[in-house]
Design a protein around this motif. Structure first.
Motif, PDB file in Angstrom:
ATOM      1  N   SER A  10       0.920  -1.212   0.066  1.00  0.00           N
ATOM      2  CA  SER A  10       0.022   0.224   0.058  1.00  0.00           C
ATOM      3  C   SER A  10       0.823   1.424  -0.047  1.00  0.00           C
ATOM      4  O   SER A  10       1.237   1.714   0.856  1.00  0.00           O
ATOM      5  CB  SER A  10      -0.696   0.122   1.418  1.00  0.00           C
ATOM      6  N   CYS A  11       1.343   1.482  -1.237  1.00  0.00           N
ATOM      7  CA  CYS A  11       2.151   2.630  -1.203  1.00  0.00           C
ATOM      8  C   CYS A  11       2.177   3.304  -2.512  1.00  0.00           C
ATOM      9  O   CYS A  11       1.708   2.650  -3.529  1.00  0.00           O
ATOM     10  CB  CYS A  11       3.613   2.336  -1.000  1.00  0.00           C
ATOM     11  N   PHE A  35      -0.789   9.350   8.803  1.00  0.00           N
ATOM     12  CA  PHE A  35      -2.140   9.419   8.647  1.00  0.00           C
ATOM     13  C   PHE A  35      -2.862   8.235   8.203  1.00  0.00           C
ATOM     14  O   PHE A  35      -1.860   7.097   7.680  1.00  0.00           O
ATOM     15  CB  PHE A  35      -2.193  10.326   7.207  1.00  0.00           C
ATOM     16  N   PRO A  36      -4.012   7.670   8.212  1.00  0.00           N
ATOM     17  CA  PRO A  36      -4.655   6.584   8.067  1.00  0.00           C
ATOM     18  C   PRO A  36      -4.758   6.228   6.574  1.00  0.00           C
ATOM     19  O   PRO A  36      -4.777   7.121   5.922  1.00  0.00           O
ATOM     20  CB  PRO A  36      -5.955   6.609   9.001  1.00  0.00           C
ATOM     21  N   SER A  37      -4.490   4.774   6.413  1.00  0.00           N
ATOM     22  CA  SER A  37      -4.815   4.554   4.908  1.00  0.00           C
ATOM     23  C   SER A  37      -6.275   5.055   4.645  1.00  0.00           C
ATOM     24  O   SER A  37      -7.123   4.875   5.209  1.00  0.00           O
ATOM     25  CB  SER A  37      -4.775   3.129   4.759  1.00  0.00           C
ATOM     26  N   VAL A  83       4.673   4.900   2.687  1.00  0.00           N
ATOM     27  CA  VAL A  83       5.130   3.660   3.325  1.00  0.00           C
ATOM     28  C   VAL A  83       4.177   3.489   4.718  1.00  0.00           C
ATOM     29  O   VAL A  83       3.908   4.337   5.292  1.00  0.00           O
ATOM     30  CB  VAL A  83       6.705   3.844   3.906  1.00  0.00           C
ATOM     31  N   PRO A  84       4.099   2.253   5.014  1.00  0.00           N
ATOM     32  CA  PRO A  84       3.642   2.026   6.311  1.00  0.00           C
ATOM     33  C   PRO A  84       4.324   2.267   7.298  1.00  0.00           C
ATOM     34  O   PRO A  84       5.434   2.505   7.335  1.00  0.00           O
ATOM     35  CB  PRO A  84       3.338   0.309   6.329  1.00  0.00           C
ATOM     36  N   VAL A  85       3.702   2.837   8.725  1.00  0.00           N
ATOM     37  CA  VAL A  85       4.298   3.181   9.757  1.00  0.00           C
ATOM     38  C   VAL A  85       3.666   2.448  10.781  1.00  0.00           C
ATOM     39  O   VAL A  85       2.499   2.332  10.998  1.00  0.00           O
ATOM     40  CB  VAL A  85       4.412   4.586   9.943  1.00  0.00           C
ATOM     41  N   HIS A 129      -3.365   0.668  13.565  1.00  0.00           N
ATOM     42  CA  HIS A 129      -2.920  -0.163  12.451  1.00  0.00           C
ATOM     43  C   HIS A 129      -3.278   0.708  11.071  1.00  0.00           C
ATOM     44  O   HIS A 129      -4.000   1.220  11.036  1.00  0.00           O
ATOM     45  CB  HIS A 129      -3.356  -1.633  12.427  1.00  0.00           C
ATOM     46  N   ASN A 130      -2.500   0.089  10.085  1.00  0.00           N
ATOM     47  CA  ASN A 130      -2.722   0.441   8.534  1.00  0.00           C
ATOM     48  C   ASN A 130      -2.854   2.116   8.595  1.00  0.00           C
ATOM     49  O   ASN A 130      -3.438   2.573   8.067  1.00  0.00           O
ATOM     50  CB  ASN A 130      -4.352   0.113   8.145  1.00  0.00           C
ATOM     51  N   TYR A 131      -1.538   2.741   9.225  1.00  0.00           N
ATOM     52  CA  TYR A 131      -1.252   3.872   9.036  1.00  0.00           C
ATOM     53  C   TYR A 131      -0.007   4.139   8.056  1.00  0.00           C
ATOM     54  O   TYR A 131       0.583   3.295   8.063  1.00  0.00           O
ATOM     55  CB  TYR A 131      -0.959   4.472  10.489  1.00  0.00           C
TER      56      TYR A 131
END
Length: 634
Positions: free
Chosen positions: A3-4, A460-462, A533-535, A541-543
């Motif tokens: 998810s990027c 930020f949230p996905s 990128v995920p953090v 989760h999913n931020y």
């Protein structure tokens, strides 16, 4: 898929000098049509002859006005010289605008970035309309075109939305659009450049990725993993593709296909996975034949399909989405694409550092020279921009003999550069000052940098809409009454377009561009490429967050650390540690010891001390980590 996506942070305060950056105003550089006779600078182009010939063509078709967009048949942002019809007719060479010609008048619409440039390049045959909206153009047409008359346009140069916007604005005026598939400007442009004769090429297997099939798609470079050079500094070639469940038709200039590529495309067979090569100019004829069959539907992406193809598909046989699957798939970079693009940015940083270091020495000494590509990057294409080479690649200013001049230490200079490497496309902007910046220049630069940092460090949230984040890039400017009138970023390709569509701050889930205009004074822009990128967060989760992959330091003398928060200062110091860790080994590898010293000096850590920049060299530890680089690139 991870998810990027890619975001180009384009935070800037731009001088209103068109495409020429860092230019100090001199007297009589712009036209004055109120004088008798009118005053025209040497940069203005005489357009009388081409206007007269175009008006003759319009009479033959009984149209009262003709619309000339600044794009090509594939709705490209950057176009080949042979497609620069607006520039040929008007003399204006900016990258955005629309021209309209009637039997008695001619007018150009463009945005505020290009108003001064247009006044310098156009003669008095042309009116300048300081607007870009189709509603403004329609109002002008209604006032100039008699009721009941037709307005001509080339459907290959109109998107579906463009046509619909014109139609809506004109529908109650008793004036109508007339599709003219044979471009009238081409009819009068006798010395128009021919199509490139260079053969197309196939990318190495290591950078191939798969795309889903769609039923109608123009994104053939990505779909077939082919590249060309029809548009300068963009690896594209003129083509269309029609994919059905049983056939694949590729429309292009077939004389540019090598035997190797024909084998690669299975062009000698007739199966469902065989690519049938057809002449570029026959795409409408084949599409007409296809849609004439019973029980067929055609799927198109409405954002990047031209009206010439759309208008021959009957509504009951049409299936649409905003973007084609090819486009949505390539907008999200896979792990390989991320890795090799990061590698490309390390090498690109070396080239930009060489340039900035050379300018830092040459400008105060008053040196005047034209550099070749070999001065910075072997086997790279280059363009001179105000006496300086811009890496290898494409640039966003093109000084002429009339507009070129010597740079001085008393002004700001903006370098917007980028490269087309086989493993990635780069785009970076740095603004520098070789003397003593004014307080206003320093504050403006720092506030632009603050906006860049605030977006870069945001978590930020996905699924977050870009419009909900875009104001972070503006807030520091808003606080002192400054702003910019355009977006905040764009997508970037992998050996593809430098401005790739979809990732923008106005597109849901992904992201778009910032500025403030001080006409004929100074301009500031900071552009960095970043990957989403995920953090990991404490609870959620999913931020996501941004990881900046551009690796060139900002001009220290333009940064007022008293304006930066401790969090912003911490981000900046961490970014400089990354530059040292990744670019340092590459400079060592190339034996560029002086350039490495320059980089180390410009990436020393910052401390807060009044309104000046202080450094604490001992707080940074340079770790010479090996960086895995791709070889034999460019």
């Amino acid at each position: 898929m991870p998810s990027c996506g890619w975001l180009l942070l384009a935070l800037f305060v731009a001088a209103l000098t068109g495409n020429t950056i860092g230019v100090v105003a001199y007297e009589q550089t712009e036209r004055n049509c109120s004088l008798s006779p009118p005053y025209l600078p040497s940069t203005a182009v005489n357009t009388t002859l081409q206007l007269k010939k175009l008006q003759e063509q319009m009479l033959l078709l009984n149209i009262s006005a003709y619309i000339i967009p600044g794009t090509d048949a594939h709705l490209s942002e950057y176009i080949a010289p042979r497609d620069a019809r607006m520039a040929f007719m008007t003399g204006f060479t900016g990258s955005a605008g629309t021209a309209v010609v009637t039997q008695t008048k001619a007018a150009l619409w463009t945005d505020s970035r290009y108003w001064v440039q247009a006044e310098r390049q156009m003669d008095c045959n042309w009116e300048l309309e300081k607007d870009v909206s189709i509603s403004s153009i329609a109002e002008w047409l209604i006032s100039e075109v008699p009721s009941g008359d037709e307005i001509g346009f080339d459907p290959f140069l109109f998107s579906l939305k463009t046509h619909e916007d014109y139609r809506i604005n004109l529908e109650s005026s008793n004036r109508s659009l007339k599709s003219v598939p044979v471009n009238l400007v081409d009819q009068v442009w006798k010395d128009r450049e021919p199509i490139s004769s260079h053969n197309l090429t196939r990318l190495p297997d290591r950078v191939i990725r798969e795309f889903p099939y769609c039923l109608c798609c123009t994104h053939t470079a990505g779909l077939f993993n082919l590249r060309g050079n029809d548009i300068p500094y963009n690896p594209f070639f003129y083509s269309y593709t029609l994919l059905t469940m049983d056939e694949i038709w590729l429309f292009l200039h077939t004389d540019r296909m090598t035997d190797e590529l024909r084998v690669y495309l299975n062009a000698s067979c007739n199966g469902s996975l065989c690519v049938q090569l057809k002449s570029y100019d026959t795409v409408r004829d084949y599409l007409k034949k296809y849609v004439a069959q019973p029980r067929v539907k055609v799927w198109i992406g409405t954002e990047y399909t031209n009206y010439a193809l759309y208008e021959i598909i009957t509504p009951e046989k049409l299936m649409t989405s905003s973007y084609s699957p090819v486009l949505t798939t390539k907008a999200v970079k896979d792990d390989t694409e991320q890795r090799i693009l990061r590698d490309a940015h390390v090498r690109d940083a070396v080239a930009v550092i060489q340039l900035l270091m050379w300018l830092e020495k040459a400008v105060p000494e008053g040196k005047e020279t034209e550099l070749t590509a070999a001065d910075y990057v072997n086997k790279c294409r280059s363009t001179i921009c105000s006496a300086a080479i811009i890496s290898c690649l494409f640039v966003f200013c093109s000084p002429s003999e009339e507009s070129s001049r010597r740079l001085t230490v008393d002004e700001m200079y903006l370098v917007d550069s980028g490269g087309q490497y086989l493993d990635g496309t780069t785009d970076i902007t740095r603004t520098v000052h070789w003397g003593t910046p004014t307080a206003m220049q320093k504050e403006a630069f720092t506030r632009v940098l603050m906006g860049n940092i605030e977006i870069s460090r945001t978590i930020f949230p996905s699924g977050t809409r870009g419009v909900n984040m875009e104001m972070l890039g503006r807030r520091a400017l808003w606080e002192v009454g400054l702003n910019y009138g355009h977006g905040t970023g764009h997508g970037v390709g992998n050996y593809f377009g430098v401005h790739e569509c979809m990732p923008s701050f106005y597109f849901p889930h992904i992201f778009q561009k910032p500025g403030y205009y001080k006409e004929n004074d100074f301009g500031i822009r900071i552009e960095d490429v970043a990957v989403i990128v995920p953090v990991h967060t404490k609870y959620g989760h999913n931020y996501l967050t941004f990881d900046t992959v551009s690796l060139v330091p900002y001009d220290r003398k333009l940064i007022d650390t008293s304006l930066l928060s401790s969090e912003q200062l911490h981000w900046l110091n961490k970014y400089y540690e990354t530059i040292r860790r990744l670019v340092g080994p590459e400079l060592d590898k190339q034996g560029l010891h002086e350039e490495k010293d320059w980089m180390l000096k410009h990436t020393e850590s910052f401390m807060m001390s009044g309104s000046s920049v202080s450094v604490c060299s001992s707080s940074l530890t340079f770790i010479a980590l090996a960086v895995a680089l791709l070889h034999n690139i460019i």
